[in-house]
Scaffold this motif. Structure first.
Motif, short mmCIF file in Angstrom:
data_model
loop_
_atom_site.label_atom_id
_atom_site.label_comp_id
_atom_site.label_asym_id
_atom_site.label_seq_id
_atom_site.Cartn_x
_atom_site.Cartn_y
_atom_site.Cartn_z
N PHE A 34 0.83 -1.20 0.00
CA PHE A 34 0.00 0.00 0.00
C PHE A 34 0.87 1.26 0.00
CE2 PHE A 34 -2.96 3.04 2.13
CZ PHE A 34 -3.94 3.03 1.15
N ASN A 35 1.95 1.24 0.78
CA ASN A 35 2.86 2.38 0.82
C ASN A 35 3.53 2.63 -0.53
OD1 ASN A 35 2.25 3.06 3.47
ND2 ASN A 35 3.85 1.72 4.30
N GLN A 47 -2.29 9.77 6.39
CA GLN A 47 -2.73 10.95 5.64
C GLN A 47 -3.81 10.57 4.62
OE1 GLN A 47 0.91 12.46 3.97
NE2 GLN A 47 1.59 13.33 5.92
N TYR A 48 -3.61 9.45 3.96
CA TYR A 48 -4.62 8.95 3.02
C TYR A 48 -5.94 8.70 3.74
CZ TYR A 48 -7.02 5.68 -0.09
OH TYR A 48 -7.96 5.05 -0.86
N ASN A 49 -5.87 8.11 4.93
CA ASN A 49 -7.06 7.83 5.73
C ASN A 49 -7.79 9.13 6.06
OD1 ASN A 49 -7.70 6.37 9.00
ND2 ASN A 49 -8.95 6.23 7.17
N VAL A 50 -7.07 10.18 6.43
CA VAL A 50 -7.69 11.48 6.72
C VAL A 50 -8.38 12.03 5.48
CG1 VAL A 50 -7.23 13.90 7.31
CG2 VAL A 50 -6.14 12.08 8.63
N LEU A 51 -7.72 11.95 4.33
CA LEU A 51 -8.34 12.45 3.09
C LEU A 51 -9.63 11.69 2.78
CD1 LEU A 51 -5.23 13.01 0.78
CD2 LEU A 51 -6.61 14.75 1.96
N ASP A 119 -7.98 5.99 -6.21
CA ASP A 119 -9.10 5.05 -6.05
C ASP A 119 -8.92 3.75 -6.85
OD1 ASP A 119 -10.46 6.53 -4.16
OD2 ASP A 119 -11.84 7.44 -5.60
N PRO A 120 -8.66 3.81 -8.16
CA PRO A 120 -8.51 2.53 -8.89
C PRO A 120 -7.26 1.75 -8.46
CG PRO A 120 -8.14 4.42 -10.35
CD PRO A 120 -8.61 4.96 -9.05
N LYS A 121 -6.22 2.45 -8.08
CA LYS A 121 -4.99 1.77 -7.63
C LYS A 121 -5.24 1.05 -6.31
CE LYS A 121 -2.24 5.42 -9.75
NZ LYS A 121 -1.14 5.03 -10.56
N VAL A 122 -5.99 1.70 -5.42
CA VAL A 122 -6.30 1.10 -4.11
C VAL A 122 -7.23 -0.09 -4.31
CG1 VAL A 122 -7.45 1.51 -1.90
CG2 VAL A 122 -5.86 3.21 -2.82
N LEU A 127 -8.10 -6.00 -4.41
CA LEU A 127 -8.44 -7.20 -5.19
C LEU A 127 -7.25 -8.15 -5.29
CD1 LEU A 127 -10.59 -5.57 -8.02
CD2 LEU A 127 -11.40 -6.95 -6.09
N PHE A 128 -6.05 -7.59 -5.36
CA PHE A 128 -4.85 -8.42 -5.43
C PHE A 128 -4.75 -9.34 -4.21
CE2 PHE A 128 -0.41 -9.08 -4.17
CZ PHE A 128 0.07 -9.76 -5.29
N PHE A 129 -4.98 -8.78 -3.03
CA PHE A 129 -4.87 -9.59 -1.82
C PHE A 129 -6.08 -10.49 -1.60
CE2 PHE A 129 -1.54 -6.53 -0.93
CZ PHE A 129 -0.55 -7.37 -0.47
N ALA A 130 -7.18 -10.20 -2.25
CA ALA A 130 -8.39 -11.02 -2.09
C ALA A 130 -8.48 -12.12 -3.15
CB ALA A 130 -9.63 -10.13 -2.17
#
Length: 154
Positions: A34-35, A47-51, A119-122, A127-130
Protein backbone atom coordinates in the motif's frame (compact mmCIF):
# COMPACT_ATOMS: atom_id res chain seq x y z
CA UNK A 1 3.74 -20.52 2.80
CA UNK A 2 3.18 -21.31 6.47
CA UNK A 3 4.15 -18.73 9.09
CA UNK A 4 6.66 -21.16 10.63
CA UNK A 5 8.52 -21.28 7.30
CA UNK A 6 8.46 -17.49 6.96
CA UNK A 7 9.95 -16.93 10.41
CA UNK A 8 12.13 -20.05 10.09
CA UNK A 9 10.88 -21.60 13.30
CA UNK A 10 11.60 -25.23 14.13
CA UNK A 11 9.53 -25.03 17.31
CA UNK A 12 5.90 -26.08 17.34
CA UNK A 13 3.78 -22.96 17.79
CA UNK A 14 0.41 -22.76 19.50
CA UNK A 15 -2.45 -21.86 17.18
CA UNK A 16 -3.08 -18.65 19.14
CA UNK A 17 0.52 -17.55 18.52
CA UNK A 18 0.35 -18.54 14.83
CA UNK A 19 -2.79 -16.44 14.37
CA UNK A 20 -1.14 -13.41 15.94
CA UNK A 21 2.03 -13.85 13.87
CA UNK A 22 -0.02 -14.35 10.70
CA UNK A 23 -1.99 -11.17 11.35
CA UNK A 24 1.16 -9.14 12.04
CA UNK A 25 2.92 -10.55 9.00
CA UNK A 26 -0.09 -10.04 6.71
CA UNK A 27 -0.45 -6.47 7.97
CA UNK A 28 3.19 -5.74 7.12
CA UNK A 29 2.94 -7.25 3.64
CA UNK A 30 -0.29 -5.35 2.88
CA UNK A 31 1.09 -2.08 4.28
CA UNK A 32 4.34 -2.38 2.32
CA UNK A 33 2.43 -2.77 -0.95
CA UNK A 34 0.00 0.00 0.00
CA UNK A 35 2.86 2.38 0.82
CA UNK A 36 4.31 1.72 -2.65
CA UNK A 37 1.03 3.03 -4.12
CA UNK A 38 1.07 6.16 -1.93
CA UNK A 39 4.78 6.98 -2.24
CA UNK A 40 4.58 8.82 -5.61
CA UNK A 41 1.94 11.11 -4.06
CA UNK A 42 4.04 11.81 -0.95
CA UNK A 43 1.28 10.46 1.31
CA UNK A 44 1.39 8.20 4.34
CA UNK A 45 -1.33 5.67 5.02
CA UNK A 46 -2.62 7.86 7.87
CA UNK A 47 -2.73 10.95 5.64
CA UNK A 48 -4.62 8.95 3.02
CA UNK A 49 -7.06 7.83 5.73
CA UNK A 50 -7.69 11.48 6.72
CA UNK A 51 -8.34 12.45 3.09
CA UNK A 52 -10.84 9.60 2.73
CA UNK A 53 -12.60 10.64 5.93
CA UNK A 54 -12.84 14.23 4.68
CA UNK A 55 -14.12 13.14 1.27
CA UNK A 56 -16.80 11.15 3.08
CA UNK A 57 -18.02 14.41 4.61
CA UNK A 58 -19.33 15.36 1.12
CA UNK A 59 -18.29 19.00 1.29
CA UNK A 60 -19.07 19.47 4.98
CA UNK A 61 -16.20 20.29 7.32
CA UNK A 62 -15.02 17.83 9.95
CA UNK A 63 -13.60 18.81 13.30
CA UNK A 64 -10.56 17.13 14.81
CA UNK A 65 -12.69 14.89 17.06
CA UNK A 66 -14.66 13.52 14.11
CA UNK A 67 -11.45 12.80 12.19
CA UNK A 68 -9.78 11.17 15.21
CA UNK A 69 -12.72 8.87 16.00
CA UNK A 70 -12.89 7.65 12.39
CA UNK A 71 -9.16 6.98 12.04
CA UNK A 72 -8.09 3.36 11.69
CA UNK A 73 -5.00 4.05 13.80
CA UNK A 74 -6.53 5.50 16.97
CA UNK A 75 -3.17 6.68 18.30
CA UNK A 76 -2.53 8.96 15.31
CA UNK A 77 -1.54 12.56 15.93
CA UNK A 78 -4.40 14.15 14.01
CA UNK A 79 -3.09 17.70 14.37
CA UNK A 80 0.28 16.71 12.89
CA UNK A 81 -1.42 14.86 10.02
CA UNK A 82 -3.61 17.88 9.22
CA UNK A 83 -0.56 20.17 9.34
CA UNK A 84 1.23 18.01 6.78
CA UNK A 85 -1.83 17.87 4.52
CA UNK A 86 -2.14 21.68 4.79
CA UNK A 87 1.44 22.10 3.57
CA UNK A 88 0.54 19.99 0.52
CA UNK A 89 -2.64 22.05 -0.13
CA UNK A 90 -4.78 18.93 0.24
CA UNK A 91 -6.93 20.33 3.07
CA UNK A 92 -7.97 23.64 4.56
CA UNK A 93 -8.29 24.39 8.26
CA UNK A 94 -10.45 27.19 9.62
CA UNK A 95 -11.90 28.29 12.92
CA UNK A 96 -15.61 27.49 13.17
CA UNK A 97 -17.59 30.74 12.89
CA UNK A 98 -20.16 29.51 15.42
CA UNK A 99 -17.75 28.03 17.99
CA UNK A 100 -14.30 29.64 17.93
CA UNK A 101 -12.82 26.76 19.95
CA UNK A 102 -13.64 24.32 17.15
CA UNK A 103 -11.37 23.79 14.14
CA UNK A 104 -13.00 22.74 10.87
CA UNK A 105 -11.10 20.82 8.21
CA UNK A 106 -12.14 20.46 4.58
CA UNK A 107 -10.58 18.52 1.72
CA UNK A 108 -9.47 20.70 -1.21
CA UNK A 109 -10.03 20.11 -4.93
CA UNK A 110 -6.39 18.98 -5.12
CA UNK A 111 -7.03 16.44 -2.34
CA UNK A 112 -10.10 15.14 -4.18
CA UNK A 113 -8.08 14.87 -7.41
CA UNK A 114 -5.39 12.77 -5.73
CA UNK A 115 -8.03 10.46 -4.23
CA UNK A 116 -9.65 10.08 -7.66
CA UNK A 117 -6.27 9.01 -9.07
CA UNK A 118 -5.63 6.67 -6.14
CA UNK A 119 -9.10 5.05 -6.05
CA UNK A 120 -8.51 2.53 -8.89
CA UNK A 121 -4.99 1.77 -7.63
CA UNK A 122 -6.30 1.10 -4.11
CA UNK A 123 -9.10 -1.08 -5.47
CA UNK A 124 -6.56 -3.07 -7.49
CA UNK A 125 -4.49 -3.45 -4.31
CA UNK A 126 -7.53 -4.78 -2.41
CA UNK A 127 -8.44 -7.20 -5.19
CA UNK A 128 -4.85 -8.42 -5.43
CA UNK A 129 -4.87 -9.59 -1.82
CA UNK A 130 -8.39 -11.02 -2.09
CA UNK A 131 -7.73 -13.00 -5.28
CA UNK A 132 -7.05 -16.34 -3.56
CA UNK A 133 -10.35 -16.25 -1.66
CA UNK A 134 -13.88 -16.66 -2.96
CA UNK A 135 -16.76 -14.44 -1.83
CA UNK A 136 -17.81 -16.77 0.99
CA UNK A 137 -14.23 -17.08 2.26
CA UNK A 138 -13.87 -13.28 2.27
CA UNK A 139 -17.11 -12.98 4.23
CA UNK A 140 -15.93 -15.65 6.69
CA UNK A 141 -12.52 -14.00 7.06
CA UNK A 142 -14.18 -10.66 7.87
CA UNK A 143 -16.46 -12.35 10.40
CA UNK A 144 -13.56 -14.17 12.03
CA UNK A 145 -11.32 -11.09 12.18
CA UNK A 146 -14.11 -9.02 13.70
CA UNK A 147 -14.77 -11.77 16.24
CA UNK A 148 -11.05 -12.09 17.00
CA UNK A 149 -10.57 -8.31 17.31
CA UNK A 150 -13.59 -7.80 19.58
CA UNK A 151 -12.62 -10.48 22.12
CA UNK A 152 -11.93 -8.00 24.91
CA UNK A 153 -14.93 -5.74 24.35
CA UNK A 154 -17.88 -6.14 26.67
Amino acid sequence: MKIEEIIKSNVALKDSKKVMLNIFYAQNVINDKFNEILKPYDLSGEQYNVLRILRGQKGNPANMCVIQERMLAKNSNTTRLIDKLLLKDLVTRDVCPVNRRKIEVLITAKGLEILAILDPKVEEHELFFAQNLNAKELENLNTLLEKYRNTNKN
